[in-house]
Design a protein around this motif. Sequence first.
Motif, PDB file in Angstrom:
ATOM      1  N   GLY A   1       0.811  -1.216   0.000  1.00 44.14           N
ATOM      2  CA  GLY A   1       0.000   0.000   0.000  1.00 44.14           C
ATOM      3  C   GLY A   1       0.841   1.262   0.000  1.00 44.14           C
ATOM      4  O   GLY A   1       0.546   2.218  -0.724  1.00 44.14           O
ATOM      5  N   ILE A   2       1.907   1.274   0.792  1.00 45.17           N
ATOM      6  CA  ILE A   2       2.782   2.448   0.844  1.00 45.17           C
ATOM      7  C   ILE A   2       3.534   2.608  -0.473  1.00 45.17           C
ATOM      8  O   ILE A   2       3.583   3.695  -1.050  1.00 45.17           O
ATOM      9  CB  ILE A   2       3.747   2.340   2.037  1.00 45.17           C
ATOM     10  N   GLY A   3       4.117   1.515  -0.964  1.00 46.67           N
ATOM     11  CA  GLY A   3       4.793   1.560  -2.263  1.00 46.67           C
ATOM     12  C   GLY A   3       3.816   1.866  -3.383  1.00 46.67           C
ATOM     13  O   GLY A   3       4.127   2.605  -4.318  1.00 46.67           O
ATOM     14  N   GLY A   4       2.617   1.325  -3.260  1.00 44.73           N
ATOM     15  CA  GLY A   4       1.576   1.586  -4.250  1.00 44.73           C
ATOM     16  C   GLY A   4       1.160   3.038  -4.278  1.00 44.73           C
ATOM     17  O   GLY A   4       0.836   3.586  -5.328  1.00 44.73           O
ATOM     18  N   GLY A   5       1.183   3.682  -3.115  1.00 46.25           N
ATOM     19  CA  GLY A   5       0.874   5.108  -3.064  1.00 46.25           C
ATOM     20  C   GLY A   5       1.884   5.912  -3.862  1.00 46.25           C
ATOM     21  O   GLY A   5       1.529   6.839  -4.597  1.00 46.25           O
ATOM     22  N   PHE A   6       3.144   5.542  -3.747  1.00 40.62           N
ATOM     23  CA  PHE A   6       4.196   6.224  -4.494  1.00 40.62           C
ATOM     24  C   PHE A   6       4.059   5.959  -5.989  1.00 40.62           C
ATOM     25  O   PHE A   6       4.045   6.895  -6.804  1.00 40.62           O
ATOM     26  CB  PHE A   6       5.571   5.762  -3.997  1.00 40.62           C
ATOM     27  N   VAL A   7       3.924   4.690  -6.369  1.00 38.85           N
ATOM     28  CA  VAL A   7       3.800   4.318  -7.781  1.00 38.85           C
ATOM     29  C   VAL A   7       2.525   4.900  -8.381  1.00 38.85           C
ATOM     30  O   VAL A   7       2.535   5.470  -9.473  1.00 38.85           O
ATOM     31  CB  VAL A   7       3.833   2.780  -7.944  1.00 38.85           C
ATOM     32  N   GLY A   8       1.418   4.748  -7.666  1.00 40.23           N
ATOM     33  CA  GLY A   8       0.148   5.286  -8.148  1.00 40.23           C
ATOM     34  C   GLY A   8       0.190   6.793  -8.308  1.00 40.23           C
ATOM     35  O   GLY A   8      -0.351   7.345  -9.274  1.00 40.23           O
ATOM     36  N   GLY A   9       0.848   7.481  -7.366  1.00 41.12           N
ATOM     37  CA  GLY A   9       0.990   8.929  -7.471  1.00 41.12           C
ATOM     38  C   GLY A   9       1.748   9.337  -8.726  1.00 41.12           C
ATOM     39  O   GLY A   9       1.366  10.292  -9.413  1.00 41.12           O
ATOM     40  N   LEU A  10       2.812   8.602  -9.030  1.00 44.24           N
ATOM     41  CA  LEU A  10       3.590   8.893 -10.245  1.00 44.24           C
ATOM     42  C   LEU A  10       2.767   8.641 -11.506  1.00 44.24           C
ATOM     43  O   LEU A  10       2.757   9.466 -12.428  1.00 44.24           O
ATOM     44  CB  LEU A  10       4.859   8.040 -10.282  1.00 44.24           C
ATOM     45  N   VAL A  11       2.065   7.523 -11.533  1.00 42.91           N
ATOM     46  CA  VAL A  11       1.261   7.169 -12.717  1.00 42.91           C
ATOM     47  C   VAL A  11       0.140   8.181 -12.915  1.00 42.91           C
ATOM     48  O   VAL A  11      -0.083   8.662 -14.033  1.00 42.91           O
ATOM     49  CB  VAL A  11       0.697   5.733 -12.591  1.00 42.91           C
ATOM     50  N   PHE A  12      -0.548   8.522 -11.851  1.00 44.48           N
ATOM     51  CA  PHE A  12      -1.644   9.490 -11.962  1.00 44.48           C
ATOM     52  C   PHE A  12      -1.122  10.854 -12.389  1.00 44.48           C
ATOM     53  O   PHE A  12      -1.763  11.550 -13.182  1.00 44.48           O
ATOM     54  CB  PHE A  12      -2.406   9.595 -10.635  1.00 44.48           C
ATOM     55  N   LYS A  13       0.062  11.250 -11.883  1.00 41.62           N
ATOM     56  CA  LYS A  13       0.639  12.537 -12.265  1.00 41.62           C
ATOM     57  C   LYS A  13       1.022  12.551 -13.742  1.00 41.62           C
ATOM     58  O   LYS A  13       0.775  13.534 -14.444  1.00 41.62           O
ATOM     59  CB  LYS A  13       1.869  12.834 -11.405  1.00 41.62           C
ATOM     60  N   ILE A  14       1.600  11.457 -14.229  1.00 43.67           N
ATOM     61  CA  ILE A  14       1.971  11.364 -15.643  1.00 43.67           C
ATOM     62  C   ILE A  14       0.736  11.442 -16.533  1.00 43.67           C
ATOM     63  O   ILE A  14       0.752  12.073 -17.585  1.00 43.67           O
ATOM     64  CB  ILE A  14       2.760  10.059 -15.909  1.00 43.67           C
ATOM     65  N   LEU A  15      -0.355  10.802 -16.089  1.00 44.94           N
ATOM     66  CA  LEU A  15      -1.589  10.812 -16.866  1.00 44.94           C
ATOM     67  C   LEU A  15      -2.376  12.107 -16.717  1.00 44.94           C
ATOM     68  O   LEU A  15      -3.364  12.319 -17.426  1.00 44.94           O
ATOM     69  CB  LEU A  15      -2.471   9.624 -16.473  1.00 44.94           C
ATOM     70  N   GLY A  16      -1.965  12.969 -15.795  1.00 44.15           N
ATOM     71  CA  GLY A  16      -2.621  14.253 -15.623  1.00 44.15           C
ATOM     72  C   GLY A  16      -3.813  14.245 -14.692  1.00 44.15           C
ATOM     73  O   GLY A  16      -4.615  15.167 -14.699  1.00 44.15           O
ATOM     74  N   PHE A  17      -3.938  13.208 -13.870  1.00 43.08           N
ATOM     75  CA  PHE A  17      -5.041  13.113 -12.923  1.00 43.08           C
ATOM     76  C   PHE A  17      -4.571  13.531 -11.538  1.00 43.08           C
ATOM     77  O   PHE A  17      -3.399  13.387 -11.203  1.00 43.08           O
ATOM     78  CB  PHE A  17      -5.587  11.686 -12.838  1.00 43.08           C
ATOM     79  N   THR A  18      -5.498  14.021 -10.732  1.00 39.59           N
ATOM     80  CA  THR A  18      -5.200  14.305  -9.334  1.00 39.59           C
ATOM     81  C   THR A  18      -6.266  13.655  -8.458  1.00 39.59           C
ATOM     82  O   THR A  18      -7.405  13.481  -8.884  1.00 39.59           O
ATOM     83  CB  THR A  18      -5.183  15.823  -9.052  1.00 39.59           C
ATOM     84  N   ALA A  19      -5.874  13.296  -7.275  1.00 41.96           N
ATOM     85  CA  ALA A  19      -6.815  12.694  -6.324  1.00 41.96           C
ATOM     86  C   ALA A  19      -6.655  13.420  -5.000  1.00 41.96           C
ATOM     87  O   ALA A  19      -5.539  13.656  -4.541  1.00 41.96           O
ATOM     88  CB  ALA A  19      -6.521  11.213  -6.164  1.00 41.96           C
ATOM     89  N   THR A  20      -7.764  13.791  -4.408  1.00 40.92           N
ATOM     90  CA  THR A  20      -7.712  14.481  -3.126  1.00 40.92           C
ATOM     91  C   THR A  20      -8.546  13.726  -2.097  1.00 40.92           C
ATOM     92  O   THR A  20      -9.436  12.954  -2.450  1.00 40.92           O
ATOM     93  CB  THR A  20      -8.248  15.921  -3.248  1.00 40.92           C
ATOM     94  N   GLY A  21      -8.235  13.946  -0.859  1.00 43.11           N
ATOM     95  CA  GLY A  21      -8.983  13.318   0.221  1.00 43.11           C
ATOM     96  C   GLY A  21      -8.545  11.894   0.478  1.00 43.11           C
ATOM     97  O   GLY A  21      -7.673  11.340  -0.201  1.00 43.11           O
TER      98      GLY A  21
ATOM     99  N   GLY B   1      -9.612   9.409  -2.392  1.00 47.29           N
ATOM    100  CA  GLY B   1      -8.724   9.563  -3.540  1.00 47.29           C
ATOM    101  C   GLY B   1      -7.372   8.925  -3.292  1.00 47.29           C
ATOM    102  O   GLY B   1      -6.819   8.243  -4.165  1.00 47.29           O
ATOM    103  N   SER B   2      -6.835   9.117  -2.101  1.00 51.81           N
ATOM    104  CA  SER B   2      -5.554   8.502  -1.748  1.00 51.81           C
ATOM    105  C   SER B   2      -5.662   6.987  -1.728  1.00 51.81           C
ATOM    106  O   SER B   2      -4.739   6.289  -2.156  1.00 51.81           O
ATOM    107  CB  SER B   2      -5.094   8.995  -0.376  1.00 51.81           C
ATOM    108  N   LEU B   3      -6.771   6.482  -1.250  1.00 47.53           N
ATOM    109  CA  LEU B   3      -6.990   5.036  -1.222  1.00 47.53           C
ATOM    110  C   LEU B   3      -7.041   4.467  -2.634  1.00 47.53           C
ATOM    111  O   LEU B   3      -6.441   3.429  -2.917  1.00 47.53           O
ATOM    112  CB  LEU B   3      -8.276   4.704  -0.469  1.00 47.53           C
TER     113      LEU B   3
END
Length: 78
Positions: free
Chosen positions: A34-54, A57-59
């Motif tokens: 989950g912690i590593g996934g947060g980092f990887v998911g954050g990078l992937v979402f940023k590259i794709l131009g998406f943002t997640a809040t709350g 969204g973090s989950l």
Amino acid sequence: MGLIWGLILGAIAGLLASKLMSEESGMIKNILLGIGGGFVGGLVFKILGFTATGMIGSLIVSTVGACICIWAGRKLFT
């Protein structure tokens, strides 16, 4: 308090990812996924131009990232 919530969120995201990907794993591995996934998911979402809040969204970001980590691990080690 933020660290505790991060660990809880990581554990939930890792658990969800392991269930989605039919991966048998323990609680420690789920937390790390989950912690590593947060980092990887954050990078992937940023590259794709998406943002997640709350917290929801973090989950979602962490779960998607953990699924990517499980998939990559399967491709590398099997």
